[in-house]
Design a protein around this motif. Structure first.
Motif, PDB file in Angstrom:
ATOM      1  N   MET A 233       0.832  -1.196   0.000  1.00  0.00           N
ATOM      2  CA  MET A 233       0.000   0.000   0.000  1.00  0.00           C
ATOM      3  C   MET A 233       0.871   1.251   0.000  1.00  0.00           C
ATOM      4  SD  MET A 233      -2.869  -1.142   2.827  1.00  0.00           S
ATOM      5  CE  MET A 233      -3.820   0.378   2.602  1.00  0.00           C
ATOM      6  N   ASP A 237      -4.009   4.767   0.062  1.00  0.00           N
ATOM      7  CA  ASP A 237      -4.558   3.480  -0.376  1.00  0.00           C
ATOM      8  C   ASP A 237      -5.439   2.914   0.736  1.00  0.00           C
ATOM      9  OD1 ASP A 237      -3.206   3.686  -2.715  1.00  0.00           O
ATOM     10  OD2 ASP A 237      -1.864   1.982  -2.377  1.00  0.00           O
ATOM     11  N   TRP A 238      -6.378   2.091   0.320  1.00  0.00           N
ATOM     12  CA  TRP A 238      -7.305   1.441   1.257  1.00  0.00           C
ATOM     13  C   TRP A 238      -7.491   0.001   0.793  1.00  0.00           C
ATOM     14  CZ3 TRP A 238     -12.174  -0.658   0.068  1.00  0.00           C
ATOM     15  CH2 TRP A 238     -13.015  -0.944   1.155  1.00  0.00           C
ATOM     16  N   ILE A 239      -7.434  -0.934   1.735  1.00  0.00           N
ATOM     17  CA  ILE A 239      -7.620  -2.339   1.385  1.00  0.00           C
ATOM     18  C   ILE A 239      -8.601  -2.971   2.363  1.00  0.00           C
ATOM     19  CG2 ILE A 239      -5.719  -3.256   2.786  1.00  0.00           C
ATOM     20  CD1 ILE A 239      -5.102  -5.132   0.381  1.00  0.00           C
ATOM     21  N   TYR A 248     -10.031  -9.890  -1.284  1.00  0.00           N
ATOM     22  CA  TYR A 248      -9.466  -8.579  -0.982  1.00  0.00           C
ATOM     23  C   TYR A 248      -9.961  -7.553  -1.996  1.00  0.00           C
ATOM     24  CZ  TYR A 248      -6.114 -10.626   2.299  1.00  0.00           C
ATOM     25  OH  TYR A 248      -5.532 -11.266   3.363  1.00  0.00           O
ATOM     26  N   GLN A 250      -8.940  -3.540  -3.080  1.00  0.00           N
ATOM     27  CA  GLN A 250      -8.001  -2.446  -2.854  1.00  0.00           C
ATOM     28  C   GLN A 250      -8.374  -1.256  -3.725  1.00  0.00           C
ATOM     29  OE1 GLN A 250      -3.873  -3.531  -3.091  1.00  0.00           O
ATOM     30  NE2 GLN A 250      -3.123  -1.500  -2.537  1.00  0.00           N
ATOM     31  N   ARG A 252      -7.133   2.804  -4.617  1.00  0.00           N
ATOM     32  CA  ARG A 252      -6.032   3.749  -4.496  1.00  0.00           C
ATOM     33  C   ARG A 252      -6.523   5.195  -4.576  1.00  0.00           C
ATOM     34  NH1 ARG A 252      -1.348   1.019  -4.658  1.00  0.00           N
ATOM     35  NH2 ARG A 252      -1.295  -1.048  -5.651  1.00  0.00           N
TER      36      ARG A 252
END
Length: 338
Positions: A233, A237-239, A248, A250, A252
């Motif tokens: 990351m 960013d976020w996941i 998952y 993700q 950005r």
């Protein structure tokens, strides 16, 4: 039973010695059922009372300083359990009182056994915050951690000596001091976040279906529980990991700040599901919420700053017509028919 009921130390002692009457027993059992922290406290108290069944060892007063010095040389550092709960401050006073009483009763022999028992059975520092509360902790390496409501964080007493590993259940924001040869790892139930020096938020509540990580600055690696790299990351960013499907997601270039505004006493809902809204409000205000007739597909966008729970419910009423009642820590919501 009165939700504010707290048994006195003397009542708990009678309960442990099986000398309390039926009415006292019922009240204490109800108190134990109302909170895991209450049960944990009584268990600790009971562990201390086990030693009362053993005859005290009589030690000559002149020998006590010498014996105590030997004990100090043999034991490891005392384990810390930090509880951030202002409403339960009186329990800390009670715990100190009972330890002083027991120490005075059983003398040096009991002190030795008690310390050795604690260091051998508890090798971690545990920090937890109650529902409706938040806290800030400075870790041994100088890193800072902000704990959201209903969060438990633990780390070894050897933290920052050989590694920097944190175990997290709940939500926390970390501002990590950079150490090139010693990564900082946040371990959750389904994934680990590995960093060297950065600021990020991790939300990993046991009763949530998803784990979320957002990065404010620096760089982090996301590993699965087998140590395999899932992804890296960059700032903003976020996941998200869906624990039920192991998938998952993700994204950005988001505004990562919105995911950690809670540490500044601001709770942000951005197109969030009803389930997510209710869980966050429960933790924020320390209540239990039930909602009959709700539309599970409805999403909400609003902010909570200094508003009371009643004010937030009135805001929700504008978005979705509802009727509600507040009884202590229980909140019942019913959707109005249009």
């Amino acid at each position: 039973m009165n939700s504010s009921y707290k048994p006195s130390l003397e009542q708990l002692v009678r309960y442990l010695k099986k000398e309390s009457d039926v009415k006292e027993n019922e009240a204490i059992v109800a108190w134990l059922d109302s909170s895991e922290q209450n049960r944990h406290y009584l268990l600790q108290l009971e562990n201390e009372w086990i030693h009362l069944k053993e005859p005290p060892l009589i030690i000559d007063r002149a020998d006590r300083p010498r014996i105590w010095d030997k004990i100090q040389d043999r034991i490891q550092p005392v384990v810390k359990t930090i509880v951030f709960d202002r409403n339960r401050f009186w329990w800390l006073v009670s715990a100190a009182a009972i330890l002083i009483f027991l120490s005075g009763t059983l003398g040096t022999y009991f002190i030795q056994r008690n310390i050795l028992m604690n260091t051998s059975s508890q090798e971690q520092t545990i920090v937890y915050t109650a529902l409706g509360q938040k806290s800030q902790v400075i870790l041994p390496d100088g890193s800072k951690a902000w704990l959201n409501a209903g969060t438990k964080m633990s780390y070894s007493h050897a933290f920052n000596q050989h590694d920097r590993k944190i175990t997290l259940e709940g939500e926390a924001f970390f501002d990590v001091v950079k150490k090139e040869n010693m990564p900082f790892t946040v371990q959750t139930s389904h994934l680990d976040v590995v960093v060297k020096g950065t600021a990020f938020d991790v939300s990993a509540y046991a009763d949530d279906a998803k784990i979320e990580v957002s990065l404010l600055r620096g760089k982090v690696a996301i590993n699965d529980k087998k140590g395999q790299l899932i992804g890296e990351m960059k700032p903003n960013d976020w996941i998200q990991l869906d624990k039920r499907t192991s998938r998952y997601t993700q994204i950005r270039q988001l505004d990562a700040v919105q995911y950690s505004t809670w540490k500044s006493e601001e709770l942000v809902f951005e197109n969030e599901s009803l389930e997510s809204v209710l869980k966050k409000l429960e933790r924020w205000y320390g209540v239990n919420i039930t909602w009959r007739g709700a539309d599970p597909d409805r999403h909400y966008t609003f902010k909570v700053k200094t508003e009371s729970l009643r004010e937030i419910l009135e805001l929700i009423n504008v978005i979705t017509p509802i009727e509600y009642t507040i009884a202590g820590k229980s909140v019942a919501i019913v959707s109005k028919k249009r």
